[in-house]
Design an enzyme around this catalytic site. Structure first.
Site, PDB file in Angstrom:
ATOM      1  NE  ARG A 320      -2.731   0.170   3.420  1.00  0.00           N
ATOM      2  CZ  ARG A 320      -3.977  -0.250   3.485  1.00  0.00           C
ATOM      3  NH1 ARG A 320      -4.938   0.463   2.940  1.00  0.00           N
ATOM      4  NH2 ARG A 320      -4.275  -1.372   4.102  1.00  0.00           N
ATOM      5  NE  ARG A 361      -8.708  -0.140   1.590  1.00  0.00           N
ATOM      6  CZ  ARG A 361      -8.665   0.931   2.354  1.00  0.00           C
ATOM      7  NH1 ARG A 361      -9.047   2.114   1.878  1.00  0.00           N
ATOM      8  NH2 ARG A 361      -8.242   0.854   3.611  1.00  0.00           N
ATOM      9  CB  CYS A 392     -28.868  -2.333  -6.857  1.00  0.00           C
ATOM     10  SG  CYS A 392     -30.546  -2.400  -6.236  1.00  0.00           S
TER      11      CYS A 392
END
Length: 467
Positions: A320, A361, A392
């Site tokens: 990351r 996330r 949805c």
């Protein structure tokens, strides 16, 4: 904020935004530490790598992940240089493609994979197998066999069953495999419950407390063909200080010293894992690689002196921290809707053409993101908005709260920074959405790293055929 029976996405107090979020003086300006290093605004329009985002969308469509090659390489090099005495493994699970695997190798880093698929990408990219680490809590016999046959540099074993499988594989092939034993140090980093991985009640590794870790070491040492390199520990993700590493290193080094004392084996290596945090919003303040290196090295040296042992060669696994800030996601606004809440408050929903299919996330981890109007300048005052997707699902939220210009409208482009890690890699076809492309930018040019999915891709695995 009081709890709401329908979840955090519906809590009314959120209409005022979190306490840390401040109204900007200029909604056209970038918060620089949230963006990759070549990102700038020119007359209000976002440019990355010398490419206008609006031009990129005109050519490649939206949504799209935009990957800043200069930034990715610079962050990889910063970890390589700061941790020069370590082996630095890029954690491919954050985001992996053949292109980024080659960048990692070219910048002098090792590569960490955690599945047969990621190993295949590394192989296709031409990464030296000896510079690959193979993670995973449930590696199959096929995956382990492939790793052994390729000559993967180290396999991080995670269960007694895996030790037995590897012992059988190397015996059959009359070869060797180099291993690290993953241990859980009983340390839970200050992070979200679902991504903290070093506490005891979880699927990864062998517990030091229960004695399983020492037993795993003993079994590896007793198995012909298995070469024990050392211990591996990982305490979580999105970590901003070294305090968690300090406690974990103390416990793992104590086990290292016990192996030396009781089994007369000096393991040459130790991996302290990854989890280094990045800035998603203005409330985040991550440490620079040089600071992390100095603090973590001091921790290990101090503990080794106290134990009277030589320090093993260390390795870390940033993922990351390298790719996260190097990528942003660009969306087109489709609708803008204002919804009246109790007490006279109003929430503005800005709906874009992506959502939880390209960034899960926020829904999965309650993660925070920022964003900016990317296609033009605006003189309108700031307006607190919630950027939502087209799926949805009530929890289909991209950015929970951020100030955008009050004149944001359909057709505008919005860019969300810090989406390099675990966005494309966790993307899905929810509602049969087509996953966006990854477009690398550098020196005014674009290059497709991962192409956009097509309807043909979507239907390729649907074997029902035409009615």
């Amino acid at each position: 904020m009081r709890a709401h029976e329908a979840g955090w996405a519906h809590a009314e107090d959120g209409a005022r935004g979190p306490a840390w979020l401040r109204e900007p003086a200029d909604t056209n300006a970038l918060v620089e530490h949230l963006w990759s290093r070549t990102a700038v605004k020119v007359d209000g329009a976002l440019e990355i790598g010398g490419v206008r985002v609006a031009d990129l969308v005109a050519e490649h469509g939206s949504p799209a992940y935009v990957l800043d090659e200069v930034d990715f390489r610079a962050r990889a090099a910063a970890f390589r240089d700061a941790f020069a005495a370590y082996d630095v493994f890029y954690a491919g699970k954050a985001f992996l493609s053949t292109t980024t695997a080659r960048w990692v190798a070219e910048e002098g880093l090792f590569l960490d994979v955690c599945s047969g698929g990621e190993l295949t990408v590394a192989e296709r990219a031409g990464v030296d197998p000896g510079r690959i680490g193979f993670h995973g809590n449930n590696k199959t016999v096929e995956e382990l066999t492939r790793a052994v046959d390729l000559g993967v540099g180290r396999i991080i074993v995670d269960s007694f069953a895996e030790i037995e499988r590897l012992a059988a594989i190397v015996a059959e092939r009359d070869t060797t495999a180099r291993l690290l034993v993953r241990v859980t140090a009983g340390v839970e980093a200050h992070t979200h419950e679902y991504i903290a991985t070093a506490h005891e009640d979880q699927k990864f590794g062998f517990s030091i407390t229960s004695g399983d870790a020492f037993e795993a070491v003993r079994r590896v040492l007793a198995a012909p063909g298995l070469e024990l390199l050392g211990l591996h520990s990982h305490i979580g993700s999105q970590i901003f200080d070294s305090s968690g590493f300090e406690v974990a290193a103390r416990r793992v080094l104590a086990l290292h010293a016990r192996v030396l004392r009781d089994l007369a084996v000096e393991m040459p290596e130790m991996d302290l894992g990854g989890g280094f945090g990045i800035a998603y919003t203005t409330q985040d303040d991550p440490s620079e690689p040089a600071q992390l290196a100095a603090e973590m090295t001091a921790i290990v040296e101090h503990e080794c002196r106290a134990l009277g042992i030589a320090a093993p060669r260390l390795s870390i696994e940033p993922g990351r921290a390298i790719v996260g800030p190097s990528m942003c996601t660009v969306y087109e606004v489709g609708t803008v809707k204002q919804v009246a809440l109790d007490g006279g408050a109003v929430r503005t929903y800005v709906s874009v053409d992506g959502g939880m299919s390209d960034n899960i996330r926020t829904a999965l981890y309650d993660a925070d993101y920022s964003c900016t109007l990317a296609s033009r300048a605006s003189q309108a005052p700031p307006m607190l908005a919630r950027v939502v997707g087209k799926h949805c699902e009530a929890g289909d939220i991209v950015v929970k709260d951020e100030f955008l210009p009050a004149d944001v409208a359909p057709g505008d482009l919005i860019a969300v920074p810090g989406t390099g890690a675990y966005c494309r890699s966790m993307a899905s076809n929810y509602n049969h959405a087509l996953r966006p492309p990854v477009i690398a930018v550098r020196d005014g040019a674009t290059r497709v790293v991962v192409r956009r999915e097509t309807v043909d891709d979507l239907l390729a695995t649907d074997v029902g055929g035409m009615a």
